[in-house]
Design an enzyme around this catalytic site. Structure first.
Site, PDB file in Angstrom:
ATOM      1  N   HIS A   1      -7.406   1.075  -6.222  1.00 31.19           N
ATOM      2  CA  HIS A   1      -7.553   0.125  -5.104  1.00 31.19           C
ATOM      3  C   HIS A   1      -8.231  -1.138  -5.648  1.00 31.19           C
ATOM      4  O   HIS A   1      -9.391  -1.413  -5.339  1.00 31.19           O
ATOM      5  CB  HIS A   1      -8.395   0.788  -4.012  1.00 31.19           C
ATOM      6  CG  HIS A   1      -8.315   0.121  -2.667  1.00 31.19           C
ATOM      7  ND1 HIS A   1      -7.507  -0.959  -2.398  1.00 31.19           N
ATOM      8  CD2 HIS A   1      -8.961   0.405  -1.481  1.00 31.19           C
ATOM      9  CE1 HIS A   1      -7.653  -1.309  -1.130  1.00 31.19           C
ATOM     10  NE2 HIS A   1      -8.526  -0.499  -0.555  1.00 31.19           N
TER      11      HIS A   1
ATOM     12  N   ASP B   1     -17.349   7.130  -0.551  1.00 32.19           N
ATOM     13  CA  ASP B   1     -16.049   7.008   0.125  1.00 32.19           C
ATOM     14  C   ASP B   1     -15.774   8.365   0.771  1.00 32.19           C
ATOM     15  O   ASP B   1     -16.474   9.355   0.483  1.00 32.19           O
ATOM     16  CB  ASP B   1     -14.975   6.646  -0.927  1.00 32.19           C
ATOM     17  CG  ASP B   1     -13.587   6.432  -0.321  1.00 32.19           C
ATOM     18  OD1 ASP B   1     -13.478   6.258   0.903  1.00 32.19           O
ATOM     19  OD2 ASP B   1     -12.599   6.444  -1.093  1.00 32.19           O
TER      20      ASP B   1
ATOM     21  N   CYS C   1     -16.329   1.581   0.993  1.00 25.60           N
ATOM     22  CA  CYS C   1     -15.125   0.765   1.191  1.00 25.60           C
ATOM     23  C   CYS C   1     -14.667   0.781   2.639  1.00 25.60           C
ATOM     24  O   CYS C   1     -13.959  -0.122   3.068  1.00 25.60           O
ATOM     25  CB  CYS C   1     -14.011   1.237   0.267  1.00 25.60           C
ATOM     26  SG  CYS C   1     -13.647   2.997   0.441  1.00 25.60           S
TER      27      CYS C   1
ATOM     28  N   ARG D   1       0.893  -1.181   0.000  1.00 24.40           N
ATOM     29  CA  ARG D   1       0.000   0.000   0.000  1.00 24.40           C
ATOM     30  C   ARG D   1       0.922   1.219   0.000  1.00 24.40           C
ATOM     31  O   ARG D   1       1.616   1.480   0.989  1.00 24.40           O
ATOM     32  CB  ARG D   1      -0.891  -0.011   1.243  1.00 24.40           C
ATOM     33  CG  ARG D   1      -1.501   1.345   1.505  1.00 24.40           C
ATOM     34  CD  ARG D   1      -2.594   1.313   2.547  1.00 24.40           C
ATOM     35  NE  ARG D   1      -3.784   0.682   2.002  1.00 24.40           N
ATOM     36  CZ  ARG D   1      -4.983   0.745   2.578  1.00 24.40           C
ATOM     37  NH1 ARG D   1      -5.148   1.400   3.708  1.00 24.40           N
ATOM     38  NH2 ARG D   1      -6.022   0.162   2.015  1.00 24.40           N
TER      39      ARG D   1
ATOM     40  N   GLN E   1     -10.051  -3.897  -3.400  1.00 23.91           N
ATOM     41  CA  GLN E   1     -11.312  -3.429  -2.839  1.00 23.91           C
ATOM     42  C   GLN E   1     -12.462  -3.647  -3.828  1.00 23.91           C
ATOM     43  O   GLN E   1     -13.509  -4.198  -3.470  1.00 23.91           O
ATOM     44  CB  GLN E   1     -11.202  -1.922  -2.507  1.00 23.91           C
ATOM     45  CG  GLN E   1     -12.483  -1.323  -1.988  1.00 23.91           C
ATOM     46  CD  GLN E   1     -12.807  -1.796  -0.582  1.00 23.91           C
ATOM     47  OE1 GLN E   1     -11.975  -1.678   0.312  1.00 23.91           O
ATOM     48  NE2 GLN E   1     -13.998  -2.334  -0.375  1.00 23.91           N
TER      49      GLN E   1
ATOM     50  N   ARG F   1     -13.254  -8.716   1.511  1.00 25.51           N
ATOM     51  CA  ARG F   1     -11.873  -8.374   1.146  1.00 25.51           C
ATOM     52  C   ARG F   1     -10.994  -9.621   1.276  1.00 25.51           C
ATOM     53  O   ARG F   1     -10.201  -9.927   0.391  1.00 25.51           O
ATOM     54  CB  ARG F   1     -11.335  -7.265   2.067  1.00 25.51           C
ATOM     55  CG  ARG F   1     -11.917  -5.885   1.825  1.00 25.51           C
ATOM     56  CD  ARG F   1     -11.438  -5.309   0.507  1.00 25.51           C
ATOM     57  NE  ARG F   1      -9.988  -5.223   0.430  1.00 25.51           N
ATOM     58  CZ  ARG F   1      -9.242  -4.254   0.966  1.00 25.51           C
ATOM     59  NH1 ARG F   1      -9.809  -3.262   1.608  1.00 25.51           N
ATOM     60  NH2 ARG F   1      -7.923  -4.249   0.824  1.00 25.51           N
TER      61      ARG F   1
HETATM   62  N1  NVA Z   1     -10.044   6.805  -0.923  1.00 25.59           N
HETATM   63  C1  NVA Z   1      -9.656   6.290   0.365  1.00 25.59           C
HETATM   64  C2  NVA Z   1      -9.865   4.811   0.411  1.00 25.59           C
HETATM   65  C3  NVA Z   1      -9.511   4.175   1.724  1.00 25.59           C
HETATM   66  C4  NVA Z   1      -9.698   2.684   1.704  1.00 25.59           C
HETATM   67  C5  NVA Z   1      -8.217   6.654   0.632  1.00 25.59           C
HETATM   68  O1  NVA Z   1      -7.390   6.520  -0.291  1.00 25.59           O
HETATM   69  O2  NVA Z   1      -7.900   7.087   1.735  1.00 25.59           O
HETATM   70  N1   CP Z   2     -11.048  -0.282   2.653  1.00 27.06           N
HETATM   71  C1   CP Z   2      -9.781  -0.288   3.071  1.00 27.06           C
HETATM   72  O1   CP Z   2      -8.840  -0.486   2.309  1.00 27.06           O
HETATM   73  O2   CP Z   2      -9.627  -0.092   4.412  1.00 27.06           O
HETATM   74  P1   CP Z   2      -8.260   0.167   5.183  1.00 27.06           P
HETATM   75  O3   CP Z   2      -7.735   1.497   4.719  1.00 27.06           O
HETATM   76  O4   CP Z   2      -8.615   0.157   6.643  1.00 27.06           O
HETATM   77  O5   CP Z   2      -7.301  -0.925   4.834  1.00 27.06           O
END
Ligand code: NVA
Ligand code: CP
Length: 303
Positions: free
Chosen positions: A130, A222, A262, A103, A133, A290
């Protein structure tokens, strides 16, 4: 040749369906308590440059349940691109592990990681997309709806990494994808054009949430400020105020509509408690899935 999963479009349509079928099979095996350990003796390196709850826990428990061991490498452990170059980390991690999940902030970094790793690399979110997801999300939709025929998904809010993965899914599975975002917060224009010109799915980018949600099977939202943008949160709250998913919006779809997110959600901001906790909300099934979808993705990449 080793395979990576950095974008949904890294899989063909057949492969996307194989992953969906495999997710169902693996989920059933785990629910039935069957012994299924294809990752026995294998390790997964999990590199996190950003915070996480679901991604960390679903990859770690998922890999363990399938017989393997996962290592959590947090922002202060590796310092990817800072303490050490992305390519050196790719080489080193490939010597110890059968797979890498990362990540990261910069999407180019995950591409570089995959190019320099000799083991499969899975994208656990970048600023751009992502994919795990949205594979879990479409699997969840399939569980509830039994079919993806004539599906309309509407996304309300920021044109972010989540939207980009939905757009890439739209290049593999046909559906109607409608986005309602404030002006200036549209998803990547080039990607939108590419998906539209491919013509498999119908894509609409609108600025009126009420228009967008008409006849939707799913309303999805989101956070308005993603990780890396949190200092813009206050300003965005003003700009996005008409884009909250609340009872009024959910009641205006004209049909029975599922709510998806998500997570993590900022309850009371982009979505109300009443919507999150409504009987039509399937947010926790998404979260659970997930693990099942990722297990299927990893198994496909390993075989
Ligand atoms: N758009 C959000 C998704 C988190 C799972 C982020 O990137 O923070
Ligand atoms: N949806 C998701 O990726 O959650 P986290 O940021 O908690 O991993």
């Amino acid at each position: 040749m080793k395979r990576d999963f950095l974008h949904i479009t890294d899989f063909t349509t057949d492969e996307v369906w194989e992953v969906l079928n495999l997710s169902k099979e693996i989920k059933a095996k785990l629910k039935n308590g069957e012994e299924f350990t294809p990752f026995k003796g294998k390790t997964l390196a999990m590199i996190f440059a950003k915070p996480s709850a679901r991604t960390r826990v679903s990859f770690e428990t998922g890999f363990f349940k399938l017989g393997g061991h996962a290592l959590f490498l947090g922002p202060n452990d590796i310092g990817i691109g800072k303490r050490e170059s992305v390519s050196d980390i790719a080489e080193v991690m490939s010597r110890f592990n059968e797979m890498i999940m990362a990540r990261l902030f910069d999407h180019q970094h995950i591409i570089e990681l995959a190019e320099n790793a000799s083991v499969p690399v899975v994208n656990g979110l970048t600023d751009f997309n992502h994919p795990c997801q949205i594979m879990a999300d479409i699997f969840t939709v399939l569980e509830y709806r039994k079919s993806l025929d004539n599906l309309k998904v509407t996304y309300i809010g920021d044109g972010n990494n989540i939207v980009h993965s939905w757009l890439m899914l739209a290049m593999r599975i046909p559906f109607h994808f409608s986005v309602a975002c404030p002006e200036g917060f549209e998803p990547d224009q080039e990607l939108v054009k590419k998906v539209q010109s491919q013509g498999l799915s119908t894509i609409e980018i609108l600025h009126d949430p009420y228009l967008a949600v008409k006849d939707s099977d799913v309303v999805y939202t989101d956070v308005w400020a993603s990780m890396g943008q949190k200092e813009e949160a206050n300003q965005r709250r003003k700009l996005f105020s008409k884009f909250q998913v609340n009872d009024e919006l959910m009641n205006s779809t004209g049909r029975n509509t599922y709510f998806m997110h998500c997570l993590p959600a900022e309850r009371g901001i982009e979505v109300t408690d009443s919507v999150c906790d409504a009987p039509y909300s399937i947010i926790f099934d998404q979260a659970e899935n997930r693990m099942h979808a990722q297990n299927a993705i990893m198994l496909s990449l390993m075989s």
